[in-house]
Design a protein around this motif. Structure first.
Motif, short mmCIF file in Angstrom:
data_model
loop_
_atom_site.label_atom_id
_atom_site.label_comp_id
_atom_site.label_asym_id
_atom_site.label_seq_id
_atom_site.Cartn_x
_atom_site.Cartn_y
_atom_site.Cartn_z
N ASP A 168 -5.98 2.14 7.41
CA ASP A 168 -5.05 2.41 6.31
C ASP A 168 -4.16 3.58 6.71
OD1 ASP A 168 -6.31 0.45 4.77
OD2 ASP A 168 -7.62 1.89 3.77
N TYR B 34 -7.12 2.35 -3.92
CA TYR B 34 -5.84 3.05 -4.03
C TYR B 34 -5.35 2.93 -5.46
CZ TYR B 34 -0.89 4.16 -3.51
OH TYR B 34 0.36 4.72 -3.66
N TYR C 126 -6.40 8.07 -3.36
CA TYR C 126 -6.84 7.12 -2.33
C TYR C 126 -8.27 7.49 -1.96
CZ TYR C 126 -7.69 5.19 2.31
OH TYR C 126 -8.26 4.55 3.39
N TYR D 113 -2.27 -0.88 3.61
CA TYR D 113 -3.68 -1.29 3.67
C TYR D 113 -3.84 -2.41 4.68
CZ TYR D 113 -7.78 -4.09 2.46
OH TYR D 113 -8.93 -4.81 2.52
N GLN E 221 3.19 -4.82 5.53
CA GLN E 221 3.30 -3.93 4.38
C GLN E 221 4.17 -4.51 3.27
OE1 GLN E 221 5.11 -0.09 5.17
NE2 GLN E 221 3.86 0.91 3.62
N TYR F 204 -11.63 6.05 0.62
CA TYR F 204 -12.25 5.10 1.53
C TYR F 204 -13.71 5.51 1.73
CZ TYR F 204 -13.76 2.46 5.51
OH TYR F 204 -14.49 1.62 6.33
N THR G 110 -12.03 0.25 0.23
CA THR G 110 -10.81 1.03 0.04
C THR G 110 -10.38 0.94 -1.41
OG1 THR G 110 -10.01 0.71 2.31
CG2 THR G 110 -8.37 1.22 0.64
N TYR H 299 2.15 3.80 1.43
CA TYR H 299 0.76 3.36 1.52
C TYR H 299 0.72 2.00 2.19
CZ TYR H 299 -3.81 1.50 0.27
OH TYR H 299 -5.06 0.93 0.33
#
Length: 449
Positions: free
Chosen positions: A159, A56, A63, A154, A390, A65, A54, A152
């Motif tokens: 995600d 970001y 972003y 993760y 988060q 992936y 991933t 956002y």
């Protein structure tokens, strides 16, 4: 350094060199990449030895992936990319909230607009939405618009992100000077336009992607046209879903809302891509759809009747995923599950829940058990042994087998009381239910992280 040279050598080999599956430029003898990076004596170092799958990049609004970093020319890896960034001058396209999804050499959802050809700058050449035939503000030389990734999250298993491109329909970027020649007549103002993206990273070795386009121009019925750019040569099979096939690979496109039978789906093409035009007339269409690469096997997809929103399940063998999406801020409920979250993700293995996530919410109740209770709307993911949060906040999470709590890649301290886990702060007293009862006050109280 030596390691950096090995990584740069890998980049050169897979983009321009001996492991490139296609030639971007017919003559790259004078390319800066050749001058700086090419040295046949340097061994290739796979970036997966250092990098997560991933990526970001908040400053640029990117972003990405990917399922892996290939060593050979051919690969079955899936790569998904999302962009919603700000304009910083120079080149710009009408592409805020654009996404692409590739599987191996099959470009199922692609981007038509290279920098070298202004014909493909407009919204209709991207995986975006036209309103009454109009897209984001028209782009001319040094006139740009802004997108913004507003949320956002993760974790190791999934995600979540939200892109807001309402400004890209409504006005030019603040970067443009007041004396600019940008044409304000091209504005297409909207009340709101955001794209929510859920990336489930491992479903029998492949990811899948859930998208929610929450867009509304005004209080009138409008013709919304959702565009999907597919590489030339892609074939389509229509049923309860749209099956895309290219080079022996398959990807399924499922519509949760509106129902596929209520959509007007028209195929077209232009110089670079085929296009699926998904048209719907509404005040606010609230497009909900899932893209599932399915080259590794077929799945059973079922739309669910959900109070307060929409949902679906996707099953294969002994695995069943349930995804619930809230239409209103009041939350959703389905069977014995209820939550105030925007997205709820549940994974069952042999009918036993072993992974879950609440996105943009504060609670989750399943069969009368409080799985999650946090102090404010946020996002949490649990796979049973690991919990990802988060942000730093007070929480009470059902976790009899939890071993680790993470904020991004940072491991955080926690305490376990009975079958629930709580954050450890240096100066907090808790009441009999485990919640904050008395806080000492001041920033020092939260420095124990």
């Amino acid at each position: 350094g030596t390691e950096e040279s090995k990584l740069a050598r890998w980049i050169w080999a897979h983009v321009y060199g001996e492991k490139a599956s296609y030639d971007i430029r017919s003559d790259h003898s004078d390319d800066m990449s050749t001058i700086l990076w090419y040295d046949s004596s340097v061994a290739l170092e796979n970036p997966g030895n250092y990098l997560d799958n991933t990526g970001y990049f908040d400053h640029g609004g990117w972003y990405v992936y990917r399922t892996g970093w290939q060593d050979e020319v051919e690969s079955d890896d899936v790569m998904f990319e999302f962009y919603s960034g700000k304009f910083f001058g120079g080149h710009n396209q009408e592409d805020k909230n654009q996404f692409t999804m590739y599987e191996g050499d099959s470009l199922f959802f692609t981007d038509s607009g290279p920098a070298s050809d202004s014909l493909y700058y407009p919204t209709e050449y991207h995986n975006l939405i036209l309103i009454d035939g109009e897209g984001q503000v028209s782009q001319t030389s040094n006139c740009g618009s802004d997108g913004n990734i507003t949320n956002y999250f993760y974790s190791s298993g999934m995600d979540f992100l939200t892109g807001d491109n309402s400004f890209a329909y409504t006005q030019f970027s603040d970067y443009n000077s007041e004396s600019t020649h940008c044409d304000e007549g091209s504005f297409n103002p909207v009340d709101k336009s955001e794209r929510n993206v859920l990336v489930v990273k491992d479903f029998f070795g492949e990811p899948y992607f859930v998208m929610v386009d929450d867009i509304k121009k005004d209080s009138s019925n409008r013709d919304y046209s959702l565009k999907f750019q597919n590489s030339l040569g892609t074939s389509y099979t229509y049923g309860d879903e749209i099956e895309l096939n290219k080079n022996g690979r398959d990807s399924s496109l499922y519509f949760v809302n509106p129902d596929i039978n209520d959509l007007n789906i028209v195929e077209s093409s232009h110089g670079r891509e085929q296009v699926l035009n998904v048209d719907y007339t509404s005040v606010s269409p609230f497009f909900v759809y899932a893209m599932i690469p399915s080259s590794s096997g077929s799945q059973v997809f079922e739309k669910l009747v959900v109070e307060g929103g929409f949902g679906f399940s996707v099953s294969r063998n002994n695995i069943r995923d349930v995804v619930l999406i809230s239409l209103e801020s009041s939350g959703v409920s389905y069977g014995d599950v209820s939550s105030d979250g925007k997205f709820i993700y549940l994974r069952y293995e042999d009918d036993v829940l072993n992974k879950y996530s609440v996105l943009n919410g504060s609670d989750l109740i399943i069969s009368g058990v409080d799985y999650l209770d946090v102090s404010s709307d946020s996002s949490v993911y649990s796979n049973g042994s690991d919990v990802y949060i988060q942000e730093e906040l007070d929480y009470k999470i059902y976790g009899p087998n939890v071993e680790n709590v993470y904020l991004g890649d940072t491991e955080l301290p926690f305490e376990k009381i009975d079958d629930y886990i709580y954050p450890i702060y240096s100066c907090v007293d808790r009441d009999e239910d485990g919640y904050f009862d008395e806080v000492c006050g001041g920033d020092d109280c939260y420095d124990s992280y």
